[in-house]
Design an enzyme around this catalytic site. Structure first.
Site, short mmCIF file in Angstrom:
data_model
loop_
_atom_site.label_atom_id
_atom_site.label_comp_id
_atom_site.label_asym_id
_atom_site.label_seq_id
_atom_site.Cartn_x
_atom_site.Cartn_y
_atom_site.Cartn_z
N GLU A 98 -2.22 -8.53 4.57
CA GLU A 98 -2.31 -9.23 6.03
C GLU A 98 -3.90 -9.28 6.40
O GLU A 98 -3.93 -9.98 7.38
CB GLU A 98 -1.30 -8.46 7.11
CG GLU A 98 -1.63 -7.09 6.74
CD GLU A 98 -1.72 -6.01 5.17
OE1 GLU A 98 -1.39 -6.03 4.49
OE2 GLU A 98 -1.73 -4.73 6.11
N CYS A 110 0.77 -1.04 0.10
CA CYS A 110 -0.01 -0.08 0.33
C CYS A 110 0.98 1.33 -0.09
O CYS A 110 1.48 1.60 -1.20
CB CYS A 110 -0.80 0.12 1.37
SG CYS A 110 -2.62 0.71 0.94
N HIS A 169 -3.39 -4.85 0.74
CA HIS A 169 -2.93 -5.66 2.13
C HIS A 169 -3.32 -7.34 2.47
O HIS A 169 -4.61 -7.73 2.26
CB HIS A 169 -4.10 -5.10 2.90
CG HIS A 169 -3.79 -3.66 3.25
ND1 HIS A 169 -2.68 -3.00 4.21
CD2 HIS A 169 -4.42 -2.41 2.52
CE1 HIS A 169 -2.41 -2.10 4.50
NE2 HIS A 169 -4.10 -1.41 3.14
N GLY A 223 -1.06 -15.28 38.72
CA GLY A 223 -2.16 -16.04 37.93
C GLY A 223 -2.14 -16.28 36.43
O GLY A 223 -3.17 -17.81 36.18
N GLY A 224 -1.84 -14.85 36.10
CA GLY A 224 -2.19 -14.59 34.75
C GLY A 224 -1.03 -15.03 33.61
O GLY A 224 -0.23 -15.87 34.15
#
Ligand code: XMP
Length: 510
Positions: free
Chosen positions: A169, A79, A167, A222-223
């Site tokens: 992607e 682009c 694009h 904890g994540g």
């Protein structure tokens, strides 16, 4: 050295998507601003120029210095990147007569060209541009067109330079992945060996080398991010990793003991710190959301600092920072000014801690972190956990915090989350939780009038938490959960469901 693709960012909303597509092909890549090109090392296999909200015709259009890249390394302009490569070297770029946004179809494809192998004529492509390349410089050859855009793709003779107006992607470009693969594998000769397993192997080796016999402290939450960070470090340095897991009294029901047990089961060296009273004391009487957040942040640092001081000779602080937190992106409002997203984990660490920082996940996107966790054998239970905010239930209790309010909200949240799990809905939701509102309402239970609390349930779908939509949970499920909450949680007589999207509402209520 790990092969690498460099993506130069001109501020497009799609730049991170390019990186995602490259990595889905098991090829490592990095995004850098167009005006901060890193040193070109031997492992660099090719360069991609992103799109941009700018026009090459603007006075202050972003112009990269490609002196050491163009003609020397495989180069793909997308682009704006395509328009720049044409305009800068003598082509003509004009405002489009018909602005092209959205779907278009390739009407001409030179499928003998290596970039377009396997891309059929008629292939749908995603366009998003207000300018068009009206004339190419000498030596540039068109290899694809659409009905409205003659120059939708070109290459430069005797150079490894290619460009496309659309694009690849974006998923709506149906053969975009094929085109990117042609560029990356056939043209750049990337070997597609960057996998979760290879990431674990090379990262563990690099951590061993970097950390030697040094001690490292890590705050576990904890994540997913902090857990995967811990497991990687544990593989590299074993007992020299000291983890601290703080119970701030604002976690979910039974979360502290449950997660602590899981961590210990994984062989991690974890100190669980019960600091509930400390946090409740510091929060007492505070209702302003910002004051609450600040009080929690400060209390956490104090507790964490106290704990790390107990670890003799600790040198490093490990953090679960991930790639989106560190990508320096070119701001959409233009110019070379760059916006750096704040590191949510780093914020506020006092200088006196004097620890060196190690962030083994800072090149990974969230789903890659999950895949790395999976490659190391972490359970789906741990890896599939919904995000949970650092200040915990404090930003879901509107107004001031008391242990009694926390206990009520923990029960409500537990019924809701367990209900989602029991009904097979948990994995369809990006994040869910309950809010305790600062109002009471009239109800009737048996023959008695009640005057009790109201809770709001929130469940959202999202990709990154930046935007979100409320989830259309089945009515039958909502009816059951509402009933269960009112029957099981003393002090609550009304349940409402939040049907606001973000924007304009945020996910958390405070
Ligand atoms: P909002 O409410 O801004 O939340 O739409 C977006 C995402 O960020 C989480 N969140 C936080 N996470 N500390 C955190 O670690 C915070 O102070 C914080 N505030 C919001 C929120 O749970 C959601 O996933």
């Amino acid at each position: 050295m790990q092969e690498k693709i460099l993506i130069l960012d001109f501020g497009s909303q799609y730049t991170q998507l390019i990186a995602r597509r490259v990595r889905e092909l098991n090829i490592y890549c990095e995004i850098h601003p167009y005006n901060k090109i890193p040193e070109l090392t031997d492992n660099l296999k090719g360069v991609i120029l992103s799109g941009s909200p700018h026009s090459v015709r603007e006075e202050n259009a972003p112009i990269p210095n490609l002196e050491n890249i163009k003609g020397k390394l495989p180069l793909l302009g997308v682009c704006y990147g395509a328009q720049h490569l044409a305009y800068k070297f003598g082509g003509e770029v004009l405002p489009s007569k018909i602005r092209e946004y959205g779907r278009a179809n390739l009407s001409f494809v030179d499928d003998s060209h290596p970039l377009l192998k396997g891309v059929p004529s008629g292939s749908q492509v995603w366009m998003s541009h207000g300018d068009t390349i009206a004339k190419l410089p000498e030596g540039y050859k068109v290899i694809a067109s659409t009905h409205d855009v003659e120059c939708a793709g070109y290459y430069i003779e005797n150079e490894d330079t290619y460009a496309i107006q659309f694009h690849p992607e974006v998923y709506h470009s149906t053969d975009g992945a094929t085109l990117l693969k042609n560029f990356l594998v056939d043209i750049c000769s990337c070997s597609q060996d960057w996998t979760s397993a290879s990431f674990v192997e090379t990262t563990v080796a690099a951590l061993k080398e970097k950390l030697g016999n040094d001690k490292v402290v890590l705050g576990l939450s904890g994540g997913v991010d902090s857990t995967v960070t811990a497991v990687l470090l544990h593989k590299a340095i074993g007992a020299n990793l000291h983890c601290v897991f703080v119970d701030n009294g604002l976690l979910r029901k039974d979360e502290f003991s449950g997660v602590l047990k899981q961590y210990e089961g994984m062989g991690l060296n974890v100190t669980g710190v019960d600091a509930k009273d400390r946090f409740y004391n510091d929060l007492a009487g505070l209702s302003d959301p910002e004051k609450k957040r600040k009080a929690i942040g400060k209390a956490f640092i104090d507790v964490f600092d106290e704990e790390s001081n107990k670890i003799e000779d600790v040198v490093w602080l490990a953090q679960g920072t991930i790639y989106p937190d560190v990508i320096e992106s070119v701001s959409a409002t233009g110019g070379p000014s760059a916006t750096i997203k704040s590191h949510h984990n780093v914020g506020g660490l006092p200088d006196y801690m004097k620890l060196k920082i190690v962030e083994p996940l800072n090149t990974l996107f969230k789903d890659e972190v999950r895949r790395v966790g999976k490659a190391m054998g972490l359970s789906h239970d741990l890896l599939g956990r919904h995000p949970f905010p650092g200040p915990g239930l404090a930003i879901r209790i509107l107004g001031d915090i008391t242990p009694e309010k926390v206990a009520i909200l923990q029960e409500v949240d537990h019924v809701f989350i367990q209900g989602l799990k029991d009904h097979g809905l948990y994995d369809d939701v990006w994040q869910a939780g309950a809010m305790l509102l600062p109002v009471q309402s009239v109800g009737v239970m048996g023959d008695e009038r009640t005057y009790e609390r109201v809770v709001a349930l929130r469940a959202v779908e999202s990709v990154d938490g930046m935007t979100a939509d409320w989830v259309h949970l089945p009515y039958e499920f909502l009816a059951k959960v509402s009933n269960d909450i009112i029957n099981k949680v003393k002090g609550v007589n009304r349940v409402v469901y939040d049907i606001s999207s973000k924007p304009p509402a945020t996910i958390e209520w405070e």
